[in-house]
Design a protein around this motif. Structure first.
Motif, PDB file in Angstrom:
ATOM      1  N   ASP A   1       0.834  -1.196   0.000  1.00  9.11           N
ATOM      2  CA  ASP A   1       0.000   0.000   0.000  1.00  9.11           C
ATOM      3  C   ASP A   1       0.873   1.251   0.000  1.00  9.11           C
ATOM      4  N   GLN A   2       0.376   2.298  -0.659  1.00 11.37           N
ATOM      5  CA  GLN A   2       1.077   3.573  -0.638  1.00 11.37           C
ATOM      6  C   GLN A   2       0.709   4.379   0.602  1.00 11.37           C
ATOM      7  N   SER A   3      -0.495   4.150   1.090  1.00 11.59           N
ATOM      8  CA  SER A   3      -0.967   4.869   2.260  1.00 11.59           C
ATOM      9  C   SER A   3      -1.031   3.918   3.446  1.00 11.59           C
ATOM     10  N   TYR A   4      -0.294   4.226   4.478  1.00 12.32           N
ATOM     11  CA  TYR A   4      -0.287   3.377   5.661  1.00 12.32           C
ATOM     12  C   TYR A   4       0.181   4.203   6.852  1.00 12.32           C
ATOM     13  N   GLY A   5      -0.002   3.655   8.027  1.00 10.68           N
ATOM     14  CA  GLY A   5       0.421   4.334   9.240  1.00 10.68           C
ATOM     15  C   GLY A   5       1.223   3.395  10.117  1.00 10.68           C
ATOM     16  N   LEU A   6       2.183   3.930  10.803  1.00 11.14           N
ATOM     17  CA  LEU A   6       3.041   3.143  11.681  1.00 11.14           C
ATOM     18  C   LEU A   6       2.917   3.668  13.102  1.00 11.14           C
TER      19      LEU A   6
ATOM     20  N   GLY B   1       2.757   8.731   9.641  1.00  7.34           N
ATOM     21  CA  GLY B   1       2.016   8.429   8.436  1.00  7.34           C
ATOM     22  C   GLY B   1       2.968   8.267   7.260  1.00  7.34           C
ATOM     23  N   SER B   2       2.555   7.464   6.286  1.00  6.77           N
ATOM     24  CA  SER B   2       3.450   7.161   5.172  1.00  6.77           C
ATOM     25  C   SER B   2       3.757   8.391   4.334  1.00  6.77           C
ATOM     26  N   TYR B   3       2.881   9.389   4.380  1.00 13.98           N
ATOM     27  CA  TYR B   3       3.110  10.596   3.602  1.00 13.98           C
ATOM     28  C   TYR B   3       3.740  11.720   4.422  1.00 13.98           C
ATOM     29  N   ASP B   4       3.969  11.455   5.699  1.00 14.55           N
ATOM     30  CA  ASP B   4       4.603  12.478   6.535  1.00 14.55           C
ATOM     31  C   ASP B   4       6.069  12.623   6.127  1.00 14.55           C
ATOM     32  N   GLU B   5       6.452  13.849   5.830  1.00 14.14           N
ATOM     33  CA  GLU B   5       7.826  14.071   5.359  1.00 14.14           C
ATOM     34  C   GLU B   5       8.817  14.168   6.498  1.00 14.14           C
ATOM     35  N   GLN B   6       8.341  14.583   7.643  1.00 15.73           N
ATOM     36  CA  GLN B   6       9.235  14.706   8.781  1.00 15.73           C
ATOM     37  C   GLN B   6       9.036  13.543   9.744  1.00 15.73           C
ATOM     38  N   ASN B   7      10.121  13.183  10.411  1.00 18.30           N
ATOM     39  CA  ASN B   7      10.031  12.141  11.419  1.00 18.30           C
ATOM     40  C   ASN B   7       9.194  12.630  12.595  1.00 18.30           C
ATOM     41  N   ALA B   8       8.366  11.732  13.116  1.00 13.30           N
ATOM     42  CA  ALA B   8       7.511  12.100  14.239  1.00 13.30           C
ATOM     43  C   ALA B   8       8.314  12.168  15.534  1.00 13.30           C
ATOM     44  N   THR B   9       7.919  13.087  16.391  1.00 17.86           N
ATOM     45  CA  THR B   9       8.521  13.181  17.722  1.00 17.86           C
ATOM     46  C   THR B   9       7.413  13.432  18.732  1.00 17.86           C
ATOM     47  N   GLU B  10       7.557  12.811  19.895  1.00 17.66           N
ATOM     48  CA  GLU B  10       6.621  12.999  21.001  1.00 17.66           C
ATOM     49  C   GLU B  10       7.430  12.952  22.288  1.00 17.66           C
ATOM     50  N   GLY B  11       7.821  14.115  22.782  1.00 17.97           N
ATOM     51  CA  GLY B  11       8.606  14.155  24.009  1.00 17.97           C
ATOM     52  C   GLY B  11       9.936  13.440  23.842  1.00 17.97           C
ATOM     53  N   ARG B  12      10.163  12.411  24.664  1.00 16.10           N
ATOM     54  CA  ARG B  12      11.430  11.655  24.582  1.00 16.10           C
ATOM     55  C   ARG B  12      11.416  10.587  23.490  1.00 16.10           C
ATOM     56  N   TYR B  13      10.293  10.458  22.790  1.00 11.48           N
ATOM     57  CA  TYR B  13      10.181   9.453  21.741  1.00 11.48           C
ATOM     58  C   TYR B  13      10.321  10.106  20.375  1.00 11.48           C
ATOM     59  N   SER B  14      11.085   9.493  19.519  1.00 10.25           N
ATOM     60  CA  SER B  14      11.147   9.925  18.136  1.00 10.25           C
ATOM     61  C   SER B  14      11.156   8.691  17.253  1.00 10.25           C
TER      62      SER B  14
ATOM     63  N   ASN C   1      12.120   2.884  13.074  1.00 12.81           N
ATOM     64  CA  ASN C   1      12.743   2.610  14.362  1.00 12.81           C
ATOM     65  C   ASN C   1      12.328   3.634  15.408  1.00 12.81           C
ATOM     66  N   LEU C   2      12.137   3.179  16.618  1.00 13.88           N
ATOM     67  CA  LEU C   2      11.781   4.051  17.736  1.00 13.88           C
ATOM     68  C   LEU C   2      13.037   4.388  18.519  1.00 13.88           C
ATOM     69  N   VAL C   3      13.225   5.667  18.789  1.00 19.87           N
ATOM     70  CA  VAL C   3      14.339   6.111  19.618  1.00 19.87           C
ATOM     71  C   VAL C   3      13.771   6.685  20.915  1.00 19.87           C
ATOM     72  N   ILE C   4      14.239   6.146  22.021  1.00 23.92           N
ATOM     73  CA  ILE C   4      13.868   6.667  23.329  1.00 23.92           C
ATOM     74  C   ILE C   4      15.098   7.363  23.890  1.00 23.92           C
ATOM     75  N   SER C   5      14.996   8.638  24.130  1.00 19.55           N
ATOM     76  CA  SER C   5      16.140   9.376  24.657  1.00 19.55           C
ATOM     77  C   SER C   5      16.049   9.446  26.181  1.00 19.55           C
ATOM     78  N   ALA C   6      17.206   9.602  26.819  1.00 16.39           N
ATOM     79  CA  ALA C   6      17.276   9.783  28.276  1.00 16.39           C
ATOM     80  C   ALA C   6      16.413   8.754  29.000  1.00 16.39           C
ATOM     81  N   SER C   7      16.733   7.481  28.819  1.00 14.49           N
ATOM     82  CA  SER C   7      15.919   6.393  29.377  1.00 14.49           C
ATOM     83  C   SER C   7      15.700   6.542  30.878  1.00 14.49           C
ATOM     84  N   GLN C   8      14.507   6.166  31.293  1.00 19.40           N
ATOM     85  CA  GLN C   8      14.132   6.202  32.708  1.00 19.40           C
ATOM     86  C   GLN C   8      13.753   4.789  33.142  1.00 19.40           C
ATOM     87  N   LEU C   9      13.815   4.538  34.444  1.00 14.71           N
ATOM     88  CA  LEU C   9      13.486   3.206  34.943  1.00 14.71           C
ATOM     89  C   LEU C   9      12.077   2.798  34.530  1.00 14.71           C
ATOM     90  N   GLY C  10      11.182   3.771  34.458  1.00 16.38           N
ATOM     91  CA  GLY C  10       9.802   3.492  34.070  1.00 16.38           C
ATOM     92  C   GLY C  10       9.633   3.123  32.612  1.00 16.38           C
TER      93      GLY C  10
END
Lengths: 116, 116
Positions: A29-34, A52-65, A76-85
């Motif tokens: 599919d050309q249109s998909y979401g991750l 989203g498959s058409y999103d040109e920029q990488n998504a970021t949400e707080g410590r998650y990118s 790939n998911l990147v978690i920055s500054a890992s916490q015990l939680g």
């Protein structure tokens, strides 16, 4: 063929360090979401981030990118500054097609253990 | 609490018995999904509803399984003549349309079924 592949069954990460969780996907599919979800030992799936498959920029949400490489079909998911939680299972998932309400297909997950 | 709720949280039954699970989605979410998750695996899609209409069923949903969403609000998942292979976590999720199109699914805490 597996639609979502997570090759790392388990990972240790030192507190305050960054960690990258791999996810590759397969779709025609050309249109998909991750999506990435976190599942702590309590069992509830917690939504983290969407690309989203058409999103040109990488998504970021707080410590998650999300490192989205469309040509390689990786998200790939990147978690920055890992916490015990952050210790939990992490699942990559894909929604195929244009219909936004479509089902999610999940990978096998990666267990992350954050060490103090 | 305005999240997705599921009852019961745990169910132990003997092989051959019938069980029914309930899911209450987030208020006004028109889409509701059922997934099954076995130990160490990612969730697998079972079925989903848009309002009261059941739009898709997985091949995993054998004729012993039936799901309903009679008024487009809560949903029930019934398993008849349970087998030991039905032992799993049954997850419910809900979603609604968003302007961004991500329509992330919000999951409930799950019902853990053990068939003896």
């Amino acid at each position: 063929a597996q639609k979502i592949t997570q090759t790392q069954p388990g990972m240790f990460v030192q507190e305050k360090e960054a960690v990258t969780l791999d996810c590759t996907y397969d779709t025609s599919d050309q249109s998909y979401g991750l999506f990435w979800y976190k599942q702590p030992s309590s069992g509830e799936m917690i939504f983290l981030i969407y690309q989203g498959s058409y999103d040109e920029q990488n998504a970021t949400e707080g410590r998650y990118s999300l490192n989205f490489q469309k040509a390689r079909k990786s998200a790939n998911l990147v978690i920055s500054a890992s916490q015990l939680g952050d210790s939990a299972m992490y699942f990559c998932a894909m929604r195929e097609g244009k219909a936004a309400g479509n089902k999610l297909t999940f990978g096998g997950g990666t267990r992350v253990l954050v060490k103090p | 609490d305005t999240g997705v709720s599921q009852n019961p949280r745990h169910k132990i039954t003997k092989r051959g018995q019938n069980v029914t699970f309930r899911c209450d989605p987030i208020s006004e979410h028109n889409r509701l999904y059922w997934y099954r998750q076995t130990l160490g695996q990612g969730p697998e899609f079972l079925t989903y509803f848009q309002n009261e209409a059941q739009l898709e069923k997985s091949r995993l949903l054998s004729d012993r399984f039936s799901a309903e969403r009679p008024k487009g609000s809560f949903s029930t998942l019934e398993i008849q003549r349970t087998e030991q292979g039905d032992s799993a976590m049954y997850l419910c999720a809900s979603s609604t349309w968003t302007a961004r199109g991500n329509n992330e699914q919000f999951f409930g805490p799950g019902t853990r079924l053990t068939v003896l």
